[in-house]
Structures are given as structure tokens and as C-alpha cells.
Design an enzyme around this catalytic site. Sequence first.
Site, PDB file in Angstrom:
ATOM      1  CB  CYS A 118       0.582   0.475  -6.657  1.00 42.75           C
ATOM      2  SG  CYS A 118      -0.339   1.756  -7.536  1.00 42.75           S
ATOM      3  CB  CYS A 121      -0.893  -0.024  -9.931  1.00 44.39           C
ATOM      4  SG  CYS A 121       0.002   1.485  -9.556  1.00 44.39           S
ATOM      5  CG  ASP A 122      -0.995  -3.985  -9.198  1.00 38.31           C
ATOM      6  OD1 ASP A 122      -0.906  -3.761 -10.414  1.00 38.31           O
ATOM      7  OD2 ASP A 122      -0.023  -3.977  -8.425  1.00 38.31           O
TER       8      ASP A 122
END
Length: 292
Positions: A118, A121-122
Site C-alpha cells: 500500500c 499507506c506507507d
Amino acid sequence: TAGIYGARAGFKTMVLGGKEHGGQLVKTNDIENFPGFAEPLSGFEVMDKMHKQCKRLGVHIHNGVAVKIHDKKHPFLVELQSGEHLHARCIIVATGSYASWLGIPSEKQFIGKGVSTCATCDGYFYKNKEVCVVGGGNTAIEEALFLTNFCSKVYLIHRREGFRAHKITLDKARANARIEMVVPYVVQEVKGTHDGVNAVVVTNTATGEVKELPLSGVFVSIGTAPQTEFLKHTEVKLLHSGHVAVNRRMQTNVPGVFAAGDCADELHNQAIIAAGAGAKAGMEAVLYLNEL
């Protein structure tokens, strides 16, 4: 969408949403192909609007995770990870899919330490660093483009010369100076230390050439698998791929159990198609309950 149709028909409706509402869509940076939005919206924004719409219509949102369905008697019993039990006269399986992994031993070693599925996300954790995205579909290209907002360089590694992504998305990636195409290559090994990833070893699928790319992050974007494991010990028929087998009316082989979206569709992983399937499943569920 299925929940919306159930609630609007006057039935007590619960969406068992799991720990993270929105599924794969919340990981999409810009959505340009969902009708009704003149300007691009993030997946999170679209799902937040749907979530609020459900609540306004009286859908009960539950954060539990289903681990088993007892479908041999009616009403059905749904067993949750928490140990809680729910009863329902009708079930719509709309569990979507989850990201697939490369399947190499070194990948598992660095999950959470440089290996991720992701980018949204990261990605921020790799500010001013070099990373790679593995994959050739729309999601892979979108993640590579998103990462250029933070990273100094993004290697896009794909096993073939050609890409499955839409031309408009691919053109954006090719025009971005921070993206370097690494094709046709496959990742053989992820290397690093206890501090995290520091390189990947890739092999050319045409010539066999092996080279090492120094980098800090690996984002795997090679497709998805349906989230249907909790159905394997039920009467519900699954295809060889793991997808739920449904007919044109979104009915499974078990009366009263329907399925919609990516968990039941091997080909069309698109939000608008999943929403349409959810509407059909919701309508069919209402007809089933009225007949009862």
C-alpha cells in the site's frame, strides 16, 4: 451499495465492515472514472461519502470480522472473530479482495520493514528515498505516480514489455522524470539488514541478466485474491480461483446467500461495477425476503 438497497426497502440491515471500511478502494489515490464526480476524488473520500450515506439511511455499521457462516439452517448464523454470533435471514457476501504477494522467502522477512502492498499507506515514510513498485496494471502505475510525491526515484518493475494499465495512466508515468521503467524483469530477492530493505535483485526474463537495484522500499502491486477463506467450510460454492460462484441474479447455490463485487468477479475490478453488483444483490435479497 447492497446495504443501501436493503435499508431503503425497510429491512433491518447491517454492514459487517471488518477492521478497515472501504477495502481496496481506499488505497486508490485519484478516482477519475466513477460517474458523478467532475473532479478526481481519493478512494478514501468516495468511501467516506458512501459510509455516511449508509448511516443516514439507517444501516447499522459493525466493525466485526466474519470467520465462519453456518448456512445449513435458517436463519443463518454468522460467527465473528470476537466470538460474537449474529443471526440473519439473508446474507450478501461483498468482502472484496486483498493484495497478492510475490511469494519469495525474502519478501516475508521484510514485510513491515520495507516491503508493503500500500503506497498510499506507507509512501510518506520513504521521503527523499529510492523505492520500487512491482506490477504492470493500473494500480501499480497509480502507486508509482503517487510515490513520486515523496520519493527521489521510483523503479517500476514489470515482467513484460507491455503493460495492462490504461494508456492515459501509463503515459503519465512515462512522462514522469522520477519513474524509471525496469522491464522485462522479475524480482528474485529482497535484500536488507535488521534496519530494513536496502536493495532488490532482479532478473531479465528475456536475457537472464541479473542486476541489483539499491533502494529502501518495495511496493508489491501484482493483483488481488478474493477474501473468501471464511466460506471454504460452508455449502457456498467457490470457483477454482476462490471467487464465489454466482448467477446473473447474484445468487449463490445456497438460497438466501448472495455475493457481489470483487469477491465474485474475476475480471472487472472496478468500483462502479462492484457498486452495480451490490445494487443487484440488494434488490435480489429484498425479493427473497419478501417471498419468505
